[in-house]
Design a protein around this motif. Structure first.
Motif, short mmCIF file in Angstrom:
data_model
loop_
_atom_site.label_atom_id
_atom_site.label_comp_id
_atom_site.label_asym_id
_atom_site.label_seq_id
_atom_site.Cartn_x
_atom_site.Cartn_y
_atom_site.Cartn_z
N ARG A 55 6.49 -26.32 -30.49
CA ARG A 55 6.00 -26.93 -29.27
C ARG A 55 5.39 -25.84 -28.40
O ARG A 55 6.04 -24.83 -28.14
N ASP A 56 4.17 -26.05 -27.97
CA ASP A 56 3.51 -25.10 -27.07
C ASP A 56 3.54 -25.62 -25.64
O ASP A 56 3.45 -26.83 -25.41
N TYR A 57 3.66 -24.69 -24.69
CA TYR A 57 3.65 -25.02 -23.27
C TYR A 57 2.72 -24.06 -22.54
O TYR A 57 2.59 -22.89 -22.91
N HIS A 58 2.10 -24.55 -21.48
CA HIS A 58 1.40 -23.69 -20.53
C HIS A 58 2.33 -23.47 -19.35
O HIS A 58 2.95 -24.43 -18.85
N VAL A 59 2.41 -22.23 -18.89
CA VAL A 59 3.20 -21.93 -17.69
C VAL A 59 2.28 -22.18 -16.50
O VAL A 59 1.46 -21.35 -16.15
N VAL A 60 2.43 -23.35 -15.88
CA VAL A 60 1.51 -23.74 -14.81
C VAL A 60 2.06 -23.45 -13.43
O VAL A 60 1.31 -23.41 -12.46
N ASP A 61 3.37 -23.24 -13.32
CA ASP A 61 3.98 -22.97 -12.02
C ASP A 61 5.08 -21.93 -12.19
O ASP A 61 6.27 -22.26 -12.25
N PRO A 62 4.71 -20.63 -12.25
CA PRO A 62 5.71 -19.57 -12.47
C PRO A 62 6.80 -19.55 -11.39
O PRO A 62 7.96 -19.25 -11.69
N LYS A 63 6.44 -19.87 -10.15
CA LYS A 63 7.45 -19.86 -9.07
C LYS A 63 8.51 -20.93 -9.31
O LYS A 63 9.71 -20.68 -9.10
N ARG A 64 8.09 -22.11 -9.72
CA ARG A 64 9.05 -23.18 -9.99
C ARG A 64 9.93 -22.79 -11.19
O ARG A 64 11.14 -23.03 -11.18
N LEU A 65 9.31 -22.21 -12.21
CA LEU A 65 10.06 -21.77 -13.38
C LEU A 65 11.13 -20.75 -12.99
O LEU A 65 12.30 -20.86 -13.38
N ARG A 66 10.74 -19.80 -12.18
CA ARG A 66 11.67 -18.76 -11.73
C ARG A 66 12.79 -19.36 -10.88
O ARG A 66 13.96 -19.02 -11.03
N ALA A 67 12.43 -20.28 -9.98
CA ALA A 67 13.44 -20.89 -9.09
C ALA A 67 14.47 -21.67 -9.90
O ALA A 67 15.67 -21.63 -9.59
N GLN A 68 14.04 -22.39 -10.92
CA GLN A 68 14.98 -23.14 -11.76
C GLN A 68 15.94 -22.18 -12.46
O GLN A 68 17.14 -22.46 -12.57
N ALA A 69 15.41 -21.06 -12.93
CA ALA A 69 16.27 -20.10 -13.62
C ALA A 69 17.25 -19.43 -12.66
O ALA A 69 18.41 -19.18 -13.02
N GLU A 70 16.81 -19.15 -11.44
CA GLU A 70 17.69 -18.52 -10.46
C GLU A 70 18.87 -19.39 -10.10
O GLU A 70 19.96 -18.90 -9.79
#
Length: 199
Positions: A95-110
């Motif tokens: 499955r391929d994904y584009h990282v379209v919102d790095p800030k949201r990705l980081r916030a979810q991980a935090e």
């Protein structure tokens, strides 16, 4: 055991009638004087292929039988070369994904890992590691937008395999993906939605 309703004999019959109708449409399209340039030929071909696959699947589920026709899209010379009754199967998923919102990705991980302080080191790579360590791939696929990801192409292969010992193939998990052992595959891509019917 699955709770899904099993297909009925009437559904098999309806699928058979759909194949017959699709054959008639295909024959009509290819016998047209303008068949060489007529997009109706491609459309009729796709409809026939879809109807044949649906009939084949229902026939197998109800009667444990298959048609003698090769399913369009079989890979490799002569299609499937694996055993009639494989002792094991391998399910290979990409499955391929584009990282379209790095800030949201980081916030979810935090939220999941306190060591990921806002603005700290690691960035997107660390966030991806946290998310895929916490959630199953299917959940990430279902919640991709929530994680700042956008789904791209994906493919799933189900292939015949030999039983293996625990950990035997882990060092090189996709080295032996043989198209001639492919039982079925499922591809999802925007390219199929954008294809010209004449192609």
């Amino acid at each position: 055991m699955s709770d899904a309703a099993q297909p009925t004999i009437a559904e098999v019959r309806a699928a058979a009638e759909a194949v017959k109708a699709a054959i008639d449409r295909h024959l009509e399209a290819v016998s047209s004087p303008n068949a060489a340039d007529d997009p109706a030929v491609s459309t009729a071909y796709e409809q026939l292929a879809t109807a044949a696959i649906a009939y084949d699947q229902l026939l197998y589920e109800v009667y444990d039988e298959v048609t003698p026709f090769e399913i369009p899209g079989d890979e490799g010379p002569g299609g499937y070369h694996g055993p009639e009754q494989p002792e094991a199967i391998s399910v290979l998923i990409r499955r391929d994904y584009h990282v379209v919102d790095p800030k949201r990705l980081r916030a979810q991980a935090e939220r999941l890992d306190e060591s990921l302080t806002p603005g700290g080191a690691g960035g997107v790579n660390s966030a991806i590691g946290v998310l895929f360590g916490e959630y199953e791939p299917d959940e990430i696929a279902a919640r991709s937008e929530e994680f700042g990801l956008e789904e791209a192409d994906s493919t799933l292969w189900v292939a015949a395999a030999e039983p293996t010992e625990p950990g035997e193939w882990l060092p090189e998990p996709f080295e032996h993906a043989d198209p001639q052992l492919l039982i079925c595959r499922f591809d999802v891509s925007e390219v199929y939605d954008d294809e010209d019917p004449e192609d």
